[in-house]
Design a protein around this motif. Structure first.
Motif, PDB file in Angstrom:
ATOM      1  N   ARG A   1       0.857  -1.185   0.116  1.00  0.00           N
ATOM      2  CA  ARG A   1      -0.187   0.005   0.127  1.00  0.00           C
ATOM      3  C   ARG A   1       0.874   1.293  -0.044  1.00  0.00           C
ATOM      4  N   VAL A   2       2.115   1.288   0.526  1.00  0.00           N
ATOM      5  CA  VAL A   2       2.845   2.420   0.600  1.00  0.00           C
ATOM      6  C   VAL A   2       4.077   1.924  -0.498  1.00  0.00           C
ATOM      7  N   SER A   3       4.320   2.826  -1.431  1.00  0.00           N
ATOM      8  CA  SER A   3       5.694   2.644  -2.129  1.00  0.00           C
ATOM      9  C   SER A   3       6.710   2.819  -1.331  1.00  0.00           C
ATOM     10  N   LEU A   4       7.825   2.045  -1.913  1.00  0.00           N
ATOM     11  CA  LEU A   4       9.309   2.222  -1.213  1.00  0.00           C
ATOM     12  C   LEU A   4       9.705   3.596  -1.521  1.00  0.00           C
ATOM     13  N   GLU A   5       9.403   4.244  -2.773  1.00  0.00           N
ATOM     14  CA  GLU A   5       9.794   5.585  -3.023  1.00  0.00           C
ATOM     15  C   GLU A   5       9.028   6.543  -2.035  1.00  0.00           C
ATOM     16  N   ASP A   6       7.859   6.400  -1.680  1.00  0.00           N
ATOM     17  CA  ASP A   6       7.151   7.220  -0.859  1.00  0.00           C
ATOM     18  C   ASP A   6       7.993   7.272   0.455  1.00  0.00           C
ATOM     19  N   PHE A   7       8.383   6.350   1.043  1.00  0.00           N
ATOM     20  CA  PHE A   7       8.965   6.051   2.338  1.00  0.00           C
ATOM     21  C   PHE A   7      10.257   6.786   2.095  1.00  0.00           C
ATOM     22  N   GLU A   8      11.028   6.373   1.264  1.00  0.00           N
ATOM     23  CA  GLU A   8      12.444   6.856   0.965  1.00  0.00           C
ATOM     24  C   GLU A   8      12.286   8.492   1.023  1.00  0.00           C
ATOM     25  N   ARG A   9      11.679   8.951   0.138  1.00  0.00           N
ATOM     26  CA  ARG A   9      11.346  10.538  -0.191  1.00  0.00           C
ATOM     27  C   ARG A   9      10.919  11.208   1.376  1.00  0.00           C
ATOM     28  N   ALA A  10      10.100  10.659   2.106  1.00  0.00           N
ATOM     29  CA  ALA A  10       9.799  11.155   3.293  1.00  0.00           C
ATOM     30  C   ALA A  10      10.715  11.132   4.298  1.00  0.00           C
ATOM     31  N   VAL A  11      11.635   9.867   4.576  1.00  0.00           N
ATOM     32  CA  VAL A  11      12.477   9.767   5.552  1.00  0.00           C
ATOM     33  C   VAL A  11      13.756  10.474   5.128  1.00  0.00           C
ATOM     34  N   SER A  12      13.987  10.672   3.957  1.00  0.00           N
ATOM     35  CA  SER A  12      15.306  11.483   3.710  1.00  0.00           C
ATOM     36  C   SER A  12      14.986  13.036   3.863  1.00  0.00           C
ATOM     37  N   GLY A  13      13.618  13.796   4.109  1.00  0.00           N
ATOM     38  CA  GLY A  13      13.542  14.786   4.608  1.00  0.00           C
ATOM     39  C   GLY A  13      13.592  15.340   5.952  1.00  0.00           C
ATOM     40  N   ILE A  14      14.294  14.123   6.754  1.00  0.00           N
ATOM     41  CA  ILE A  14      14.360  14.252   8.192  1.00  0.00           C
ATOM     42  C   ILE A  14      15.799  14.663   8.497  1.00  0.00           C
ATOM     43  N   PRO A  15      16.107  15.786   8.695  1.00  0.00           N
ATOM     44  CA  PRO A  15      17.562  16.050   8.812  1.00  0.00           C
ATOM     45  C   PRO A  15      18.276  15.342   9.943  1.00  0.00           C
ATOM     46  N   GLU A  16      17.790  14.714  10.747  1.00  0.00           N
ATOM     47  CA  GLU A  16      18.653  13.863  11.776  1.00  0.00           C
ATOM     48  C   GLU A  16      18.966  12.488  11.199  1.00  0.00           C
ATOM     49  N   VAL A  17      18.258  12.100  10.102  1.00  0.00           N
ATOM     50  CA  VAL A  17      18.529  10.723   9.373  1.00  0.00           C
ATOM     51  C   VAL A  17      19.689  10.942   8.480  1.00  0.00           C
ATOM     52  N   GLN A  18      20.897  10.373   8.735  1.00  0.00           N
ATOM     53  CA  GLN A  18      22.101  10.744   8.185  1.00  0.00           C
ATOM     54  C   GLN A  18      22.158   9.723   6.932  1.00  0.00           C
ATOM     55  N   THR A  19      21.680   8.413   7.074  1.00  0.00           N
ATOM     56  CA  THR A  19      21.774   7.550   5.911  1.00  0.00           C
ATOM     57  C   THR A  19      20.555   6.642   5.891  1.00  0.00           C
ATOM     58  N   VAL A  20      20.027   6.328   4.838  1.00  0.00           N
ATOM     59  CA  VAL A  20      18.899   5.394   4.636  1.00  0.00           C
ATOM     60  C   VAL A  20      19.300   4.263   3.716  1.00  0.00           C
ATOM     61  N   GLU A  21      19.255   2.976   4.056  1.00  0.00           N
ATOM     62  CA  GLU A  21      19.810   2.054   3.380  1.00  0.00           C
ATOM     63  C   GLU A  21      18.558   0.869   3.347  1.00  0.00           C
ATOM     64  N   HIS A  22      18.365   0.539   2.040  1.00  0.00           N
ATOM     65  CA  HIS A  22      17.367  -0.489   1.823  1.00  0.00           C
ATOM     66  C   HIS A  22      17.949  -1.732   2.003  1.00  0.00           C
ATOM     67  N   VAL A  23      17.481  -2.669   2.851  1.00  0.00           N
ATOM     68  CA  VAL A  23      18.311  -4.040   3.257  1.00  0.00           C
ATOM     69  C   VAL A  23      17.378  -5.179   3.170  1.00  0.00           C
ATOM     70  N   LEU A  24      18.261  -6.218   2.985  1.00  0.00           N
ATOM     71  CA  LEU A  24      17.479  -7.331   2.955  1.00  0.00           C
ATOM     72  C   LEU A  24      17.501  -8.245   4.207  1.00  0.00           C
ATOM     73  N   GLY A  25      16.469  -8.624   4.522  1.00  0.00           N
ATOM     74  CA  GLY A  25      16.545  -9.153   6.134  1.00  0.00           C
ATOM     75  C   GLY A  25      15.200  -8.936   6.937  1.00  0.00           C
ATOM     76  N   MET A  26      15.355  -9.065   8.221  1.00  0.00           N
ATOM     77  CA  MET A  26      14.644  -8.850   9.151  1.00  0.00           C
ATOM     78  C   MET A  26      13.779  -7.322   9.091  1.00  0.00           C
ATOM     79  N   TYR A  27      14.562  -6.343   8.633  1.00  0.00           N
ATOM     80  CA  TYR A  27      13.858  -5.203   8.468  1.00  0.00           C
ATOM     81  C   TYR A  27      14.024  -4.716   6.881  1.00  0.00           C
ATOM     82  N   ASP A  28      13.317  -3.660   6.637  1.00  0.00           N
ATOM     83  CA  ASP A  28      13.347  -3.376   5.229  1.00  0.00           C
ATOM     84  C   ASP A  28      14.407  -2.210   4.886  1.00  0.00           C
TER      85      ASP A  28
END
Length: 152
Positions: A79-106
């Motif tokens: 229901r939520v595209s990965l691009e929407d999440f990535e765009r939103a999380v990238s707008g948070i200044p305290e978030v220094q890196t965003v890594e799309h990973v395989l495993g327990m978490y996305d």
């Protein structure tokens, strides 16, 4: 893939350790002239082997004493595209890196904050309100040692 000789590997290792070294100093280390060293570095840049140089800031001296790695599992992948999440999380200044990973978490996020109370504010008001966020796991960084590791 570009062919690398021992001098190229040495230059890469030296630059990985300290990217501020100039071609003259590097040339002296490897028995090359400054122009010959610069041509090698330029070739490594143009081929994409050297993708850039970055500035390392001391986050603590800038007032960010806490670093937290967040594992984020999206609740509604369809229901939520990965691009929407990535765009939103990238707008948070305290978030220094965003890594799309395989495993327990996305996603794996590196978040900096002034202190734990500030991190809690970032988590509650910014991260947890992002589209599609489900489970979150936090790991507080205690210490960090950076080693360049084997390049070859």
């Amino acid at each position: 893939m570009i062919e690398l000789d021992d001098i190229d590997r040495g230059l890469l290792a030296a630059l990985a350790e300290d990217a501020t070294q100039n071609a003259g100093a590097l040339g002296r280390k490897f028995g090359l002239s400054q122009p010959a060293t610069w041509r090698r570095i330029k070739r490594l840049i143009e081929s994409g082997v050297i993708a850039g140089r970055k500035l390392d800031l001391d986050r603590e001296k800038l007032g960010f004493g806490v670093t937290v790695f967040l594992g984020v599992k999206l609740a509604t992948k369809g229901r939520v595209s990965l691009e929407d999440f990535e765009r939103a999380v990238s707008g948070i200044p305290e978030v220094q890196t965003v890594e799309h990973v395989l495993g327990m978490y996305d996603y794996r996020l590196r978040v900096v904050a002034r202190d734990i109370a500030d991190f809690e504010r970032v988590l509650r008001r910014r991260v947890m309100t992002l589209p599609g966020v489900g489970n979150v796991e936090a790991n507080v960084l205690l210490s960090e040692e950076r080693r360049p590791g084997p390049l070859f």
